[in-house]
Design a protein around this motif. Sequence first.
Motif, PDB file in Angstrom:
ATOM      1  N   ILE A   1       0.769  -1.189  -0.058  1.00  0.00           N
ATOM      2  CA  ILE A   1       0.037   0.014  -0.096  1.00  0.00           C
ATOM      3  C   ILE A   1       0.838   1.187   0.029  1.00  0.00           C
ATOM      4  O   ILE A   1       1.508   1.505   0.873  1.00  0.00           O
ATOM      5  N   VAL A   2       0.969   1.739  -1.009  1.00  0.00           N
ATOM      6  CA  VAL A   2       1.951   3.113  -1.289  1.00  0.00           C
ATOM      7  C   VAL A   2       1.055   4.439  -1.200  1.00  0.00           C
ATOM      8  O   VAL A   2       0.270   4.794  -2.179  1.00  0.00           O
ATOM      9  N   PHE A   3       1.373   4.918  -0.070  1.00  0.00           N
ATOM     10  CA  PHE A   3       0.593   6.237   0.086  1.00  0.00           C
ATOM     11  C   PHE A   3       1.774   7.418  -0.611  1.00  0.00           C
ATOM     12  O   PHE A   3       2.851   7.314  -0.153  1.00  0.00           O
ATOM     13  N   GLU A   4       1.345   8.368  -1.116  1.00  0.00           N
ATOM     14  CA  GLU A   4       2.091   9.492  -1.519  1.00  0.00           C
ATOM     15  C   GLU A   4       1.500  10.910  -0.957  1.00  0.00           C
ATOM     16  O   GLU A   4       0.372  11.010  -0.568  1.00  0.00           O
ATOM     17  N   GLY A   5       2.259  11.727  -0.823  1.00  0.00           N
ATOM     18  CA  GLY A   5       1.790  13.577  -0.568  1.00  0.00           C
ATOM     19  C   GLY A   5       2.169  13.929   0.617  1.00  0.00           C
ATOM     20  O   GLY A   5       1.724  14.376   1.328  1.00  0.00           O
ATOM     21  N   GLU A   6       3.363  13.011   1.284  1.00  0.00           N
ATOM     22  CA  GLU A   6       3.898  13.328   2.660  1.00  0.00           C
ATOM     23  C   GLU A   6       4.116  15.028   2.795  1.00  0.00           C
ATOM     24  O   GLU A   6       3.912  15.476   3.692  1.00  0.00           O
ATOM     25  N   ASP A   7       4.236  16.008   1.668  1.00  0.00           N
ATOM     26  CA  ASP A   7       4.720  17.082   1.840  1.00  0.00           C
ATOM     27  C   ASP A   7       3.440  17.888   1.460  1.00  0.00           C
ATOM     28  O   ASP A   7       3.694  19.101   1.493  1.00  0.00           O
ATOM     29  N   THR A   8       2.224  17.284   1.332  1.00  0.00           N
ATOM     30  CA  THR A   8       1.022  18.029   1.164  1.00  0.00           C
ATOM     31  C   THR A   8       0.169  18.234   2.404  1.00  0.00           C
ATOM     32  O   THR A   8      -0.183  17.513   3.113  1.00  0.00           O
ATOM     33  N   PHE A   9       0.318  19.688   3.138  1.00  0.00           N
ATOM     34  CA  PHE A   9      -0.325  19.816   4.185  1.00  0.00           C
ATOM     35  C   PHE A   9      -1.778  20.040   4.163  1.00  0.00           C
ATOM     36  O   PHE A   9      -2.154  21.085   3.031  1.00  0.00           O
ATOM     37  N   VAL A  10      -2.631  19.589   4.890  1.00  0.00           N
ATOM     38  CA  VAL A  10      -4.131  19.711   4.661  1.00  0.00           C
ATOM     39  C   VAL A  10      -4.713  21.136   4.845  1.00  0.00           C
ATOM     40  O   VAL A  10      -5.369  21.622   4.242  1.00  0.00           O
ATOM     41  N   LYS A  11      -3.889  21.934   5.866  1.00  0.00           N
ATOM     42  CA  LYS A  11      -4.101  23.366   5.907  1.00  0.00           C
ATOM     43  C   LYS A  11      -4.048  23.959   4.537  1.00  0.00           C
ATOM     44  O   LYS A  11      -4.860  24.789   3.965  1.00  0.00           O
ATOM     45  N   ASP A  12      -3.018  23.758   4.038  1.00  0.00           N
ATOM     46  CA  ASP A  12      -2.844  24.515   2.554  1.00  0.00           C
ATOM     47  C   ASP A  12      -3.700  24.152   1.450  1.00  0.00           C
ATOM     48  O   ASP A  12      -4.308  24.969   0.554  1.00  0.00           O
ATOM     49  N   THR A  13      -3.945  22.708   1.302  1.00  0.00           N
ATOM     50  CA  THR A  13      -4.796  22.138   0.235  1.00  0.00           C
ATOM     51  C   THR A  13      -6.312  22.642   0.548  1.00  0.00           C
ATOM     52  O   THR A  13      -6.839  23.164  -0.381  1.00  0.00           O
ATOM     53  N   TRP A  14      -6.615  22.946   1.835  1.00  0.00           N
ATOM     54  CA  TRP A  14      -8.137  22.936   2.342  1.00  0.00           C
ATOM     55  C   TRP A  14      -8.159  24.805   1.934  1.00  0.00           C
ATOM     56  O   TRP A  14      -9.163  25.124   1.359  1.00  0.00           O
ATOM     57  N   THR A  15      -7.356  25.565   2.444  1.00  0.00           N
ATOM     58  CA  THR A  15      -7.463  27.046   2.130  1.00  0.00           C
ATOM     59  C   THR A  15      -7.434  27.189   0.566  1.00  0.00           C
ATOM     60  O   THR A  15      -8.120  28.136   0.412  1.00  0.00           O
ATOM     61  N   GLU A  16      -6.782  26.666  -0.190  1.00  0.00           N
ATOM     62  CA  GLU A  16      -6.586  26.804  -1.539  1.00  0.00           C
ATOM     63  C   GLU A  16      -8.048  26.513  -2.078  1.00  0.00           C
ATOM     64  O   GLU A  16      -8.417  27.086  -3.031  1.00  0.00           O
ATOM     65  N   TYR A  17      -8.299  25.276  -1.697  1.00  0.00           N
ATOM     66  CA  TYR A  17      -9.760  24.746  -2.232  1.00  0.00           C
ATOM     67  C   TYR A  17     -10.770  25.674  -1.945  1.00  0.00           C
ATOM     68  O   TYR A  17     -11.703  26.128  -2.834  1.00  0.00           O
ATOM     69  N   VAL A  18     -11.055  26.190  -0.909  1.00  0.00           N
ATOM     70  CA  VAL A  18     -12.024  27.203  -0.322  1.00  0.00           C
ATOM     71  C   VAL A  18     -11.763  28.629  -1.113  1.00  0.00           C
ATOM     72  O   VAL A  18     -13.034  29.134  -1.412  1.00  0.00           O
ATOM     73  N   SER A  19     -10.653  28.916  -1.191  1.00  0.00           N
ATOM     74  CA  SER A  19     -10.377  30.427  -1.856  1.00  0.00           C
ATOM     75  C   SER A  19     -10.905  30.303  -3.377  1.00  0.00           C
ATOM     76  O   SER A  19     -10.794  31.391  -3.674  1.00  0.00           O
ATOM     77  N   ASP A  20     -10.997  29.250  -4.068  1.00  0.00           N
ATOM     78  CA  ASP A  20     -11.241  29.322  -5.334  1.00  0.00           C
ATOM     79  C   ASP A  20     -12.687  29.719  -5.439  1.00  0.00           C
ATOM     80  O   ASP A  20     -13.057  29.999  -6.668  1.00  0.00           O
ATOM     81  N   GLY A  21     -13.623  29.481  -4.413  1.00  0.00           N
ATOM     82  CA  GLY A  21     -15.097  29.910  -4.432  1.00  0.00           C
ATOM     83  C   GLY A  21     -15.732  28.995  -5.025  1.00  0.00           C
ATOM     84  O   GLY A  21     -17.132  29.099  -5.007  1.00  0.00           O
ATOM     85  N   ASN A  22     -15.364  27.928  -5.427  1.00  0.00           N
ATOM     86  CA  ASN A  22     -16.203  26.938  -5.815  1.00  0.00           C
ATOM     87  C   ASN A  22     -16.427  25.648  -4.969  1.00  0.00           C
ATOM     88  O   ASN A  22     -16.761  24.557  -5.194  1.00  0.00           O
TER      89      ASN A  22
END
Length: 135
Positions: free
Chosen positions: A101-122
């Motif tokens: 089971i190979v997980f990827e994305g160790e450098d992907t912070f939840v806070k940054d991803t969610w903030t970007e998603y919400v900031s898009d307005g969609n």
Amino acid sequence: MAGSMIMPNSLSAYSCKMSGEELKETVRNFVEGYQGGFIPFNRGSLPVFSGISVEVKETDDGYTLSKVTKDGKKVQDNDTFTVTCLAIPKHMEAYLTDENIVFEGEDTFVKDTWTEYVSDGNAVLAEPEDYMTLR
């Protein structure tokens, strides 16, 4: 403003495509605990799920996973899922060394991803759901 409210503890997002069998094993490990990983010590430390529902039994020794469903139907071993675990790196170390089971994305912070998603307005937020039954 959203960035200040969301995941201030530097959780990372780890993603992986897996079978239903692998999903059930992963969920079991996070509910029951696993070697080198986090072991739930009370009801508040059990994992939170989205997109699936689980049934967990509380025992004298901890917790036992008894059922995993999606849309009210039992998850089948040959089903396919994209799974994202939100965790701190030390709780994912055992999974990051697993060859199956190979997980990827160790450098992907939840806070940054969610903030970007919400900031898009969609952003479309899902309705709350009963994700866990504890017996």
